[in-house]
Write an enzyme that holds these catalytic residues in place. Structure first.
Site, short mmCIF file in Angstrom:
data_model
loop_
_atom_site.label_atom_id
_atom_site.label_comp_id
_atom_site.label_asym_id
_atom_site.label_seq_id
_atom_site.Cartn_x
_atom_site.Cartn_y
_atom_site.Cartn_z
N CYS A 375 0.87 -1.18 0.00
CA CYS A 375 0.00 0.00 0.00
C CYS A 375 0.90 1.22 0.00
O CYS A 375 2.12 1.11 -0.09
CB CYS A 375 -0.97 0.01 1.19
SG CYS A 375 -0.18 0.17 2.81
N HIS A 542 -7.20 -11.14 -23.78
CA HIS A 542 -8.60 -11.57 -23.77
C HIS A 542 -9.47 -10.32 -23.67
O HIS A 542 -8.98 -9.23 -23.37
CB HIS A 542 -8.88 -12.51 -22.61
CG HIS A 542 -8.47 -12.00 -21.26
ND1 HIS A 542 -7.15 -11.87 -20.89
CD2 HIS A 542 -9.19 -11.56 -20.21
CE1 HIS A 542 -7.07 -11.39 -19.67
NE2 HIS A 542 -8.30 -11.18 -19.23
#
Length: 620
Positions: A375, A542
């Site tokens: 983070c 994809h």
């Protein structure tokens, strides 16, 4: 373009300031408790113990900050030189020199690094220790003099101007307007940069003079976020969102991890109005009642917030947090309540497609690997995420190491980095060697489930191969297993740019009748949203979730580029596995595909072979 560059520069600057403070938060807490407990207006006034407060504030904290700044730019030797230089700054000013330390520490560290680079080229053999020690001592001394005569006085003027500006905001009742900037910046993960890079230095100066500062209350107040989460707890129409909100509220309010509520705001950006108004109302109340904290409340837990509140304003502080939560809840409630039930579902579906499971499919050997949850500061949401995932996976994969760190300081031996979407690009720059798994929520995210499934599936497969005698493989059930044998294998293709390679992959699926032509554009869009490059020279293009209707039948194609396709960041893709899946079959295809290419020796040969029969046989 210019605006983006300015924003990036401001973000990096704020992050750098924050990175000097965050490792020293423990020292701030120690000083804060000393002040809260033992000063004249503290909970347990004690003249002897209160005498520690001033030296700790005046000397210890600035020296620690300068040492950390020196370390960031000059390593261990920069740390020592920065600490020496800070003393000149401190003595050269009558104000607390936290901001001065933030300047002189990293500058001295940077100079130390330059001096060392120069001396390495010009130091005679046998004189290294002498040169190293004298260069560090003399540079520290010289910068200490600069700090005394230049940086200390200049920073004193800046502090006076800033403090005067804050005083004017309070006098004219304009302080609540800061909420308009604070809350959106927090949701964009600039909370630590704001609190520890800007508000804390100003607050230290105020606290040194008056014993408290309202600046410590601006970003750390847990009330605004609590109001938003309570609204989702009671009024969210999406059941999954409503069920996850209570846990997030507890972690946010008592654990102090504010990042946990940011996805709930990003789910419906209109909700940002609620914490802005809640924060503004609380700031107005704090200004009117003369509230302030004696030290930074970090993390922003109600426990830390009240621990740093002076005894004489504890009740007013509690009321202020309640006001923030109440106003935020009242404004968020109708927004959340009127959200169409399909809006959260659509948002969740889109996140699953974008952040989704593809990046969480592990495509390389993970034996004894290190997984890092990252983070902004490396101390809040990442620590929570690492703990939860470690406890979840340790029974199945005791060989894995699960750690947490700042997104900008990911360990070089990290194999997988897990971070939130807004931090993904920083993670890729910090750890180009690692596979990055993008998530939206540390509590409940499909990518975490997919990562767990992938890691445990690969582990179980490896154990079975080692301990179980070879046996005929059962025929796969058509409704649960999807064949991944490529319908087209194209080897030895000339190197092209990334977009062209994706289009060539998509066109191969079109030619086979697996997808409509519109699916190709969706494959480009998918890579723009989140890279389809998986590492190890493999990309798996994809389409987006919205392009599902363009899929006619499940299919896989393989395109080999021996010279590689530049995917940015110094990475090249040699194999493109284009996939299209009906319904959720693409997830099964991905999982099966990973198992087939997990052997690195086979994967390496796939990148260069010109034997189509051998290549096809790998999928038999």
């Amino acid at each position: 373009m210019a605006a983006t560059a300015v924003k990036d520069s401001v973000t990096k600057f704020g992050k750098f300031l924050s990175s000097m403070v965050m490792p020293n938060i423990g020292a701030f807490i120690a000083w804060g408790f000393l002040a809260a407990l033992f000063i004249e207006k503290g909970w347990f006034p004690n003249e002897q113990l209160a005498s520690i407060v001033s030296p700790m504030l005046t000397y210890l904290l600035p020296i620690l900050i300068a040492a950390q700044g020196g370390y960031l730019t000059g390593g261990d030797r920069g740390r020592v030189a920065g600490a020496i230089a800070a003393v000149g700054c401190i003595v050269g000013s009558e104000y607390t020199m936290l901001m001065g330390a933030m300047v002189i520490g990293p500058v001295t560290g940077w100079l130390m690094k330059k001096v060392d680079a120069f001396s390495q080229e010009h130091t005679p053999g046998g004189f290294e220790m002498l040169v190293d020690n004298f260069s560090l001592g003399l540079l520290g001394l010289g910068m200490s003099v600069v700090g005394y005569y230049a940086i200390g006085p200049v920073m004193s003027v800046i502090l006076v101007v800033l403090s005067t500006g804050v005083g004017a905001l309070v006098d004219y009742g304009l302080m609540p307007l800061l909420a308009i900037f604070i809350e959106p910046a927090k949701v964009l993960f600039l909370n630590n940069a704001l609190n520890h890079g800007i508000f804390s230095p100003i607050g230290l100066n105020q606290a040194a003079e008056t014993g408290r500062s309202i600046m410590y209350m601006l970003e750390a107040n847990p009330g605004p976020g609590l109001g938003v989460l309570l609204a989702y707890c009671l009024f969210a129409k999406d059941e999954k969102t409503r069920q996850s909100a209570p846990g997030a509220a507890i972690i946010h309010f008592f654990g102090g991890i504010h990042e946990i509520y940011f996805p709930y705001v990003l789910m419906n950006p209109k909700v940002i109005i609620a914490p802005i108004c809640g924060s503004a109302a609380a700031i107005l109340w704090f200004s009117m009642t003369g509230c302030g904290l004696v030290a930074p409340a970090s993390p922003g837990s109600i426990i830390a917030f009240l621990s740093m509140a002076p005894a004489d304003t504890l009740l007013q502080t509690v009321i202020g947090v309640g006001i923030a939560a109440g106003v935020s809840f009242a404004i968020a409630m109708p927004i959340v309540r009127t959200m169409p039930v399909e809006a959260p579902e659509a948002a969740t579906s889109e996140k699953r497609a974008i952040a989704g499971t593809a990046e969480a499919i592990v495509i390389s050997n993970t034996e004894n690997a290190k997984i890092v949850f990252a983070c902004d500061a490396g101390m809040g949401s990442s620590a929570m995420g690492a703990t939860r995932f470690r406890n979840r996976i340790k029974a199945m994969r005791p060989d894995l190491t699960v750690e947490h760190s700042s997104v900008d300081t990911v360990p070089a031996d990290a194999a997988i980095v897990v971070c939130q979407r807004v931090l993904s690009e920083r993670a890729r720059k910090s750890a180009p060697q690692a596979q990055v798994v993008v998530i939206d929520n540390f509590l409940d995210d499909p990518a975490l489930d997919a990562l767990y499934d992938s890691l445990t599936t690969l582990s179980n497969a490896a154990e079975l191969m080692e301990t179980t005698p070879a046996a005929p493989e059962p025929e796969p059930e058509p409704d649960t297993n999807v064949m991944v044998r490529p319908k087209a294998i194209r080897l030895g293709l000339p190197s092209v740019d990334k977009e062209t390679a994706i289009r060539q992959t998509g066109q191969a699926l079109v030619d086979l009748g697996c997808v409509d032509p519109s699916y190709v554009d969706a494959m480009i869009e998918r890579d723009e949203l989140t890279s389809v490059y998986m590492g190890m020279g493999v990309a798996i293009p994809h389409g987006t979730n919205e392009a599902k209707d363009a899929v006619k039948e499940t299919g896989v194609v393989v395109l080999q580029y021996p010279e590689g396709v530049d995917w940015g960041g110094g990475e090249k893709a040699h194999l493109l596995f284009g996939i299209a899946g009906k319904g959720d079959e693409h997830l099964t295809v991905l999982s099966n595909l990973v198992g087939l290419i997990s052997d690195e020796s086979v994967l390496d040969k796939m990148k260069s072979t010109d034997d189509v029969d051998w290549f096809d046989g790998c999928f038999a």
